[in-house]
Design a protein around this motif. Structure first.
Motif, PDB file in Angstrom:
ATOM      1  N   MET A  49       0.840  -1.174  -0.001  1.00  0.00           N
ATOM      2  CA  MET A  49      -0.169   0.190  -0.116  1.00  0.00           C
ATOM      3  C   MET A  49       0.781   1.317  -0.086  1.00  0.00           C
ATOM      4  N   PRO A  50       0.259   2.560  -0.548  1.00  0.00           N
ATOM      5  CA  PRO A  50       1.142   3.596  -0.783  1.00  0.00           C
ATOM      6  C   PRO A  50       1.399   3.973   0.687  1.00  0.00           C
ATOM      7  N   ILE A  52       0.989   6.639   2.356  1.00  0.00           N
ATOM      8  CA  ILE A  52      -0.029   7.382   2.761  1.00  0.00           C
ATOM      9  C   ILE A  52      -1.157   6.578   3.873  1.00  0.00           C
ATOM     10  N   TYR A  53      -1.123   5.211   3.610  1.00  0.00           N
ATOM     11  CA  TYR A  53      -1.863   4.408   4.437  1.00  0.00           C
ATOM     12  C   TYR A  53      -1.457   4.234   5.901  1.00  0.00           C
ATOM     13  N   PRO A  56      -3.910   5.808   8.659  1.00  0.00           N
ATOM     14  CA  PRO A  56      -5.369   5.023   8.919  1.00  0.00           C
ATOM     15  C   PRO A  56      -4.894   3.760   9.382  1.00  0.00           C
TER      16      PRO A  56
END
Lengths: 193, 202
Positions: A49-50, A52-53, A56
């Protein structure tokens, strides 16, 4: 899956949301059970996953000893930490209410029971009389006996209350949890559904 | 992944929760896009699930033209229907704001674009409310939706797109933004239930 008699409520900008009882949930009730929609994200999936994950994932998942991230699919992911929680996680994929939760009461869990890593330590402002202020991975060892005692108080009532989530438990989980905590397990449970 | 400038609010006991803008979201913004954390449940996977999930999937998931049920992992699953929605589907993985959405305004979609397995009785109160929302609404609404989506998409490269880095299929949007791919017609991702989107949930 979280107990059906619960609702998501906004608490404050600092805390965000929490999970609250819409009816009284008595001690001994299974308040959450791992279910087929909960996502198990393997380390490989997470690496794919990028970046930025990260945020979250850190906020909404917990990590298993095997390194998988568990993302609960429903309100359960909004359960907040308390140093005096009314729900306790067992090692068998379910949580049990360790005291009566009144209607309108918040369902809480001790995050240190959720396989924290040293980097996940945090300062606590839960305001419980027994607040530890600093929650860290070492708590698991220090508090093991106390936690076992609390789980036992929940399991002792497990056959006396409604159990809407019982069907989600894998075979033998309840028997093994009761066995671990020295609680006699008697079938049939008095009120299954 | 839902747009970050949104929050969940309780609307009423009948409606439940809804998703509201916390800041202005300009027309042309992608308000939701399929991300790595959303559940994509194939018909086979749905059959394996215990029956208690039928209600969850019926209330919170939408169907793609291929028959997969998409259950958003985040508050995206609480976006309500309106017959005069703030967003429309750009394809079956993206929603786009078709007007400026003001702070405090509810984000809404048109469920008629989501391959509903059943007819939805609508009381959205919007001017022009269709009263019934159906999977074959695109036969009547498709041309109007297409105009609105194209008009909104014309602004898409000029507004911030905070959802873009979370997309599972970011290249698909980039191709459209940079003119390498055309904006699809709603007819491409709306199919009536007769075409086999799978059994209606109980």
């Amino acid at each position: 899956m979280i107990h059906p008699d619960t609702v998501l409520q906004f608490i404050s900008p600092e805390i965000g949301y929490g999970v609250f009882a819409t009816r009284p949930i008595p001690q001994g009730t299974i308040t959450w059970a791992h279910d087929p929609l909960d996502q198990i994200l393997t380390p490989d999936q997470v690496r794919g996953m990028p970046e930025i994950y990260e945020e979250p994932l850190a906020r909404y998942t917990y990590r298993t000893p095997e390194g998988d991230h568990i993302l609960l699919w429903d309100l359960a992911r909004f359960m907040n930490h308390s140093c005096s929680p009314n729900c306790m996680a067992t090692h068998y994929g379910f949580e049990v209410a360790v005291r009566d939760i009144p209607q309108g009461g918040e369902l809480t869990v001790d995050y240190a029971t959720l396989y924290m890593t040293p980097e996940e330590s945090f300062d606590c402002y839960c305001r419980a009389a027994e607040c530890r202020w600093k929650i860290s991975a070492d708590d698991a060892e220090k508090l093991a006996d106390e936690w076992a005692g609390r789980i036992q108080t929940g399991l002792l009532r497990i056959g006396e209350v409604d159990q809407p989530l019982l069907h989600l438990l894998r075979d033998g989980c309840l028997q093994r949890a009761c066995g671990d905590h020295g609680v006699p397990y008697q079938l049939p449970l008095r009120r299954l559904f | 992944m839902i747009h970050p400038d949104t929050e969940l609010r309780f609307v009423s006991p009948e409606i439940g929760h809804g998703v509201f803008a916390t800041r202005r979201i300009p027309k042309g913004t992608i308000t939701w896009g399929l991300c790595h954390l959303d559940h994509v449940l194939s018909p086979a996977r749905r059959l394996e699930l215990p029956p208690c999930y039928a209600g969850v999937i019926s209330a919170f998931a939408y169907l793609t033209a291929q028959g997969d049920a998409v259950l958003c992992w985040d508050i995206g699953r609480y976006v309500n229907h309106s017959c005069s929605p703030s967003s429309l589907s750009l394809n079956d993985e993206l929603d786009i704001a078709v007007r400026d959405i003001l702070p405090g305004e509810q984000l809404t979609d048109d469920y008629g674009m989501l391959n509903l397995p059943h007819v939805l009785q609508c009381r959205c109160g919007a001017p022009g409310c269709r009263r019934e929302v159906r999977a074959d609404d695109h036969l009547r609404m498709g041309a109007e939706w297409e105009v609105q989506v194209r008009e909104a998409f014309a602004l898409a490269s000029r507004v911030p797109q905070p959802v873009l880095p979370y997309l599972k299929n970011a290249s698909q949007l980039l191709d459209m933004l940079e003119g390498r791919a055309d904006v699809p017609s709603p007819l491409a991702y709306c199919v009536p239930p007769a075409a086999g989107v799978g059994p209606a949930p109980a």
